[in-house]
Design an enzyme around this catalytic site. Structure first.
Site: not given
Ligand code: CO
Length: 218
Positions: A40, A42, A44, A96, A99
């Site tokens: 992803c 993302d 993090r 994750h 999400c």
């Molecule tokens: Co995500």
């Protein structure tokens, strides 16, 4: 401050070169990663960092909600290059929990362009609606869909012509489905690893059974 990124970069490059003077020369020569990471976007979930791999060791593709859309030219270009040129041994689809992309697909509201991108996950939610409706806690529902989404992407990859052709050539290639928890930094294997097309073993056995036995020499 944006300028601090350049200062960070200078420090990082100097540190690397101090540890290993040949480091950048070697990397500039070629990359030969064993892994393709599909994760992803993302911020993090930094791919190399969470699996402790250096630059050059992980070929990375990231998009919202770690999808493997069979009509996405960006993803397909990455996949073909990874499988046919780099000849990676493993493809890792890593989702994750929590999400935001998955959450946007689960909440059923309109968000704009992203709804089109997330349509495969929305379809998954409709497919599993009876089960999902039974989970009252919204975050728990999102997290289950995060896992289901990884499984769906692994299945989609196992059907991808680039992957199937690689298996057809006898190229060793495994597809793994993992999920990462931002809460504790830990990865979990969803135990959905594919190392060949579905039914390949059954088909091989059938072919072997159907083959006439060779006569033993007298
Ligand atoms: Co995500």
């Amino acid at each position: 401050m944006i300028s601090s990124l350049f200062e960070n970069n200078l420090r990082w490059a100097a540190g690397r070169a101090r540890m290993d003077p040949e480091y950048f020369r070697r990397l500039a020569g070629q990359q030969s990663p064993e892994y393709l990471w599909i994760g992803c976007s993302d911020s993090r979930v930094p791919a190399n960092e969470i699996v402790g791999l250096d630059p050059g060791e992980l070929f990375v593709h990231r998009n919202v909600a770690n999808l493997t859309p069979p009509q996405d030219a960006n993803f397909l270009s990455v996949l073909q290059f990874a499988v046919e040129i780099l000849e990676v041994r493993h493809i890792i689809v890593c989702g994750h929990y929590g999400c935001g992309g998955v959450r946007a697909a689960v909440d059923g509201r309109r968000h704009g362009l992203i709804d089109h991108w997330l349509q495969p996950i929305a379809c998954l939610c409709r497919r599993d609606a009876a089960e999902l409706d039974g989970i009252l806690d919204f975050e728990a529902r999102v997290n289950l869909v995060c896992e289901r989404n990884v499984l769906a992407q692994v299945e989609s990859l196992a059907d991808n012509p680039f992957v199937r052709d690689a298996w057809g050539r006898g190229q060793p290639l495994s597809i793994h489905g993992w999920i990462y928890s931002i809460q504790d930094g830990l990865l979990r294997d969803l135990e959905t690893t594919r190392q060949g097309p579905a039914g390949a073993r059954a088909a091989t056995l059938k072919a072997q059974r159907g083959r006439p036995r060779r006569r033993r020499p007298e």
